[in-house]
Design an enzyme around this catalytic site. Structure first.
Site, PDB file in Angstrom:
ATOM      1  N   GLY A 172      12.932  -2.210 -21.185  1.00  0.00           N
ATOM      2  CA  GLY A 172      13.887  -1.714 -22.263  1.00  0.00           C
ATOM      3  C   GLY A 172      15.438  -1.405 -21.487  1.00  0.00           C
ATOM      4  O   GLY A 172      15.199  -2.455 -20.360  1.00  0.00           O
ATOM      5  N   GLU A 173      15.946  -1.247 -22.313  1.00  0.00           N
ATOM      6  CA  GLU A 173      17.623  -0.735 -21.158  1.00  0.00           C
ATOM      7  C   GLU A 173      17.497   0.205 -20.212  1.00  0.00           C
ATOM      8  O   GLU A 173      17.630   1.170 -21.482  1.00  0.00           O
ATOM      9  CB  GLU A 173      18.715  -1.244 -21.868  1.00  0.00           C
ATOM     10  CG  GLU A 173      18.116  -2.841 -22.125  1.00  0.00           C
ATOM     11  CD  GLU A 173      19.254  -3.380 -21.825  1.00  0.00           C
ATOM     12  OE1 GLU A 173      20.054  -3.116 -20.623  1.00  0.00           O
ATOM     13  OE2 GLU A 173      18.546  -4.930 -21.708  1.00  0.00           O
ATOM     14  N   GLY A 231      20.168   2.932 -18.045  1.00  0.00           N
ATOM     15  CA  GLY A 231      21.590   3.549 -17.383  1.00  0.00           C
ATOM     16  C   GLY A 231      22.858   2.168 -16.624  1.00  0.00           C
ATOM     17  O   GLY A 231      23.721   2.041 -17.311  1.00  0.00           O
ATOM     18  N   PHE A 232      21.260   1.589 -15.752  1.00  0.00           N
ATOM     19  CA  PHE A 232      22.130   0.114 -15.629  1.00  0.00           C
ATOM     20  C   PHE A 232      21.824  -0.800 -15.458  1.00  0.00           C
ATOM     21  O   PHE A 232      22.106  -1.724 -15.372  1.00  0.00           O
ATOM     22  CB  PHE A 232      22.692   1.122 -14.066  1.00  0.00           C
ATOM     23  CG  PHE A 232      21.903   1.542 -12.968  1.00  0.00           C
ATOM     24  CD1 PHE A 232      21.038   0.497 -12.504  1.00  0.00           C
ATOM     25  CD2 PHE A 232      21.750   2.726 -12.277  1.00  0.00           C
ATOM     26  CE1 PHE A 232      19.944   0.300 -11.894  1.00  0.00           C
ATOM     27  CE2 PHE A 232      20.764   3.300 -11.441  1.00  0.00           C
ATOM     28  CZ  PHE A 232      19.922   1.697 -11.090  1.00  0.00           C
ATOM     29  N   GLY A 233      20.779  -1.086 -16.326  1.00  0.00           N
ATOM     30  CA  GLY A 233      19.848  -2.172 -16.417  1.00  0.00           C
ATOM     31  C   GLY A 233      18.858  -3.000 -16.660  1.00  0.00           C
ATOM     32  O   GLY A 233      18.692  -1.763 -17.592  1.00  0.00           O
ATOM     33  N   VAL A 281      14.716  -2.728 -16.865  1.00  0.00           N
ATOM     34  CA  VAL A 281      13.805  -2.978 -16.750  1.00  0.00           C
ATOM     35  C   VAL A 281      12.696  -3.568 -16.676  1.00  0.00           C
ATOM     36  O   VAL A 281      12.343  -2.955 -18.102  1.00  0.00           O
ATOM     37  CB  VAL A 281      13.013  -1.156 -17.110  1.00  0.00           C
ATOM     38  CG1 VAL A 281      12.373  -0.505 -15.961  1.00  0.00           C
ATOM     39  CG2 VAL A 281      14.443  -0.187 -16.556  1.00  0.00           C
ATOM     40  N   LYS A 314      13.614  -2.609 -12.092  1.00  0.00           N
ATOM     41  CA  LYS A 314      15.518  -1.979 -12.252  1.00  0.00           C
ATOM     42  C   LYS A 314      15.871  -3.335 -11.792  1.00  0.00           C
ATOM     43  O   LYS A 314      16.339  -3.209 -10.559  1.00  0.00           O
ATOM     44  CB  LYS A 314      15.526  -0.651 -12.201  1.00  0.00           C
ATOM     45  CG  LYS A 314      15.595   0.205 -13.088  1.00  0.00           C
ATOM     46  CD  LYS A 314      16.310   1.829 -13.059  1.00  0.00           C
ATOM     47  CE  LYS A 314      15.957   2.632 -13.688  1.00  0.00           C
ATOM     48  NZ  LYS A 314      16.557   4.137 -13.855  1.00  0.00           N
ATOM     49  N   ASP A 325      20.697  15.263 -13.259  1.00  0.00           N
ATOM     50  CA  ASP A 325      20.723  14.517 -14.865  1.00  0.00           C
ATOM     51  C   ASP A 325      19.343  14.370 -15.471  1.00  0.00           C
ATOM     52  O   ASP A 325      18.690  13.792 -15.944  1.00  0.00           O
ATOM     53  CB  ASP A 325      21.150  13.075 -14.771  1.00  0.00           C
ATOM     54  CG  ASP A 325      21.730  12.311 -16.249  1.00  0.00           C
ATOM     55  OD1 ASP A 325      21.723  13.190 -16.862  1.00  0.00           O
ATOM     56  OD2 ASP A 325      21.444  11.374 -16.344  1.00  0.00           O
TER      57      ASP A 325
HETATM   58  O1  ACK Z   1      11.493   4.831 -23.133  1.00  0.00           O
HETATM   59  P1  ACK Z   1      11.467   4.032 -22.545  1.00  0.00           P
HETATM   60  O2  ACK Z   1       9.896   3.555 -23.159  1.00  0.00           O
HETATM   61  O3  ACK Z   1      10.809   4.221 -20.747  1.00  0.00           O
HETATM   62  O4  ACK Z   1      12.265   3.285 -21.847  1.00  0.00           O
HETATM   63  C1  ACK Z   1      12.630   3.187 -21.014  1.00  0.00           C
HETATM   64  C2  ACK Z   1      13.401   1.932 -20.448  1.00  0.00           C
HETATM   65  O5  ACK Z   1      12.019   2.046 -19.331  1.00  0.00           O
HETATM   66  C3  ACK Z   1      14.804   1.874 -19.453  1.00  0.00           C
HETATM   67  O6  ACK Z   1      14.795   3.301 -18.762  1.00  0.00           O
HETATM   68  C4  ACK Z   1      10.754   2.414 -19.196  1.00  0.00           C
HETATM   69  N1  ACK Z   1      10.693   2.486 -18.084  1.00  0.00           N
HETATM   70  C5  ACK Z   1      11.657   3.549 -17.224  1.00  0.00           C
HETATM   71  N2  ACK Z   1      11.274   2.735 -15.705  1.00  0.00           N
HETATM   72  C6  ACK Z   1       9.946   2.823 -15.817  1.00  0.00           C
HETATM   73  C7  ACK Z   1       8.606   2.806 -15.271  1.00  0.00           C
HETATM   74  N3  ACK Z   1       8.694   2.995 -13.852  1.00  0.00           N
HETATM   75  N4  ACK Z   1       7.694   2.644 -15.535  1.00  0.00           N
HETATM   76  C8  ACK Z   1       7.800   2.749 -17.029  1.00  0.00           C
HETATM   77  N5  ACK Z   1       8.488   2.238 -17.793  1.00  0.00           N
HETATM   78  C9  ACK Z   1      10.023   2.338 -17.132  1.00  0.00           C
HETATM   79  C10 ACK Z   1      12.051   3.408 -19.587  1.00  0.00           C
END
Ligand code: ACK
Length: 304
Positions: free
Chosen positions: A32-33, A35-37, A39, A53, A151
């Site tokens: 997904g996306e 805050g700053f890029g 993932v 990230k 946050d």
């Molecule tokens: O709600 P999500 O599926 O969970 O969408 C966001 C997206 O990346 C952008 O932040 C997912 N995400 C972020 N960090 C992690 C992580 N450590 N493990 C799995 N998903 C993550 C987040």
């Protein structure tokens, strides 16, 4: 291969390692996306599953938060904080490497478009609420640096395979330097979760996190987004509605109807009352997070 096993200890990853782990940042690996890029999901050569990230633009803001995040949590380890394994700062790349969280964010579980595939029953919601409180109590009171996250919201809480919650996104975190009174020059956070004294006057203490936690706890029990909730015709948020219901003595009306037979009325009321204490407009009247943990677990009784 010579780096096998080494990568998790050094805290620095090579760009080559991350490219290999994410299959060259393959779109199929994109989570997904943020805050700053973007993932991405990846697998290191030793089998460790990671989330990477990637800082998208070279915006000052983004890179400041990026560096901040490394500084804030690289040394911290707690079961309710997303573990930062390390970073990659090679070839103009800025990458942060985290432990992978199987069940995405609490926001997507509670009110995302995929709502429904992951059922959060009452036990799961209680565990999540207590876990977030424990993570915050650690940041505020037990970690050697006293940290204000700034946050706290459902999108910044991730769920692992067993639905343990872990706090993520330390881009805005600050040290609670001056004996918990701090005037911030730049106010940053998320509307709907920001404590009034911070949103209005930039008065930042760890009590701002306590307020945000209260909003999250309310969202967990109601299964609704604070700012998107409009009961009847009136434009009020979930929190305002909770205060109205408290005055009417009808707090159970807040509880997510999806929570069925395993719900205990006593425990549900307790969670709502804790949420309301945490969102007290006056920061000094909000409890500290260790007290919140004890209240949620029934070790401290709450006056009505
Ligand atoms: O709600 P999500 O599926 O969970 O969408 C966001 C997206 O990346 C952008 O932040 C997912 N995400 C972020 N960090 C992690 C992580 N450590 N493990 C799995 N998903 C993550 C987040």
């Amino acid at each position: 291969n010579e780096l096998k096993g080494l990568d998790l200890q050094t805290g620095f990853f090579t760009y080559r390692q991350i490219k290999a782990a994410t299959n060259n940042f393959n779109a199929a690996n994109k989570l997904g996306e943020g805050g700053f890029g973007s993932v991405y999901k990846g697998i290191l050569s030793d089998g460790t599953v990671i989330a990477v990230k990637q800082l998208s633009s070279k915006s000052r803001q983004g890179s400041r938060e990026f560096v901040n995040e490394i500084g804030m949590i690289s040394g911290l380890q707690h079961p309710n904080l997303v573990r930062l394994y390390g970073c990659c700062i090679e070839e103009k790349q800025l990458l942060l490497v985290y432990e992978y969280m199987e069940n995405n964010s609490l926001a997507s579980a509670l009110f995302g478009p995929t709502n429904g595939w992951l059922k959060l029953d009452w036990l799961a919601r209680q565990k999540i609420c207590v876990g977030i409180a424990k993570g915050l109590a650690f940041l505020h009171e037990e970690s050697t640096l006293k940290i204000v996250h700034r946050d706290i919201k459902c999108t910044n809480v991730l769920l692992d395979r067993d639905l343990n919650p872990k706090i993520s996104d330390f881009g805005l975190a600050k040290l609670d330097e001056e004996e918990n009174t701090h005037i911030s020059t730049r106010i940053a956070g998320t509307i709907g979760y920001m404590a009034p004294e911070y949103a209005l006057w930039g008065h930042l203490t760890y009590k701002a996190d306590v307020y945000s936690f209260g909003v999250v706890a309310l969202e967990i029990i109601a299964g609704k987004n604070n700012m998107k909730y409009r009961p009847n015709q009136n434009f009020v948020c979930l929190l305002d509605w909770a205060i109205v219901l408290q005055q009417k003595g009808d707090l159970m009306e807040l509880v997510d109807p999806e929570l069925g037979s395993d719900l205990s009325k006593e425990e549900a009321l307790r969670m709502i009352q804790v949420a309301l204490l945490c969102t007290n407009p006056s920061p000094v009247l909000r409890p500290v997070m260790t007290a919140v943990v004890n209240m949620l677990e029934g070790r401290i009784l709450i006056d009505e």
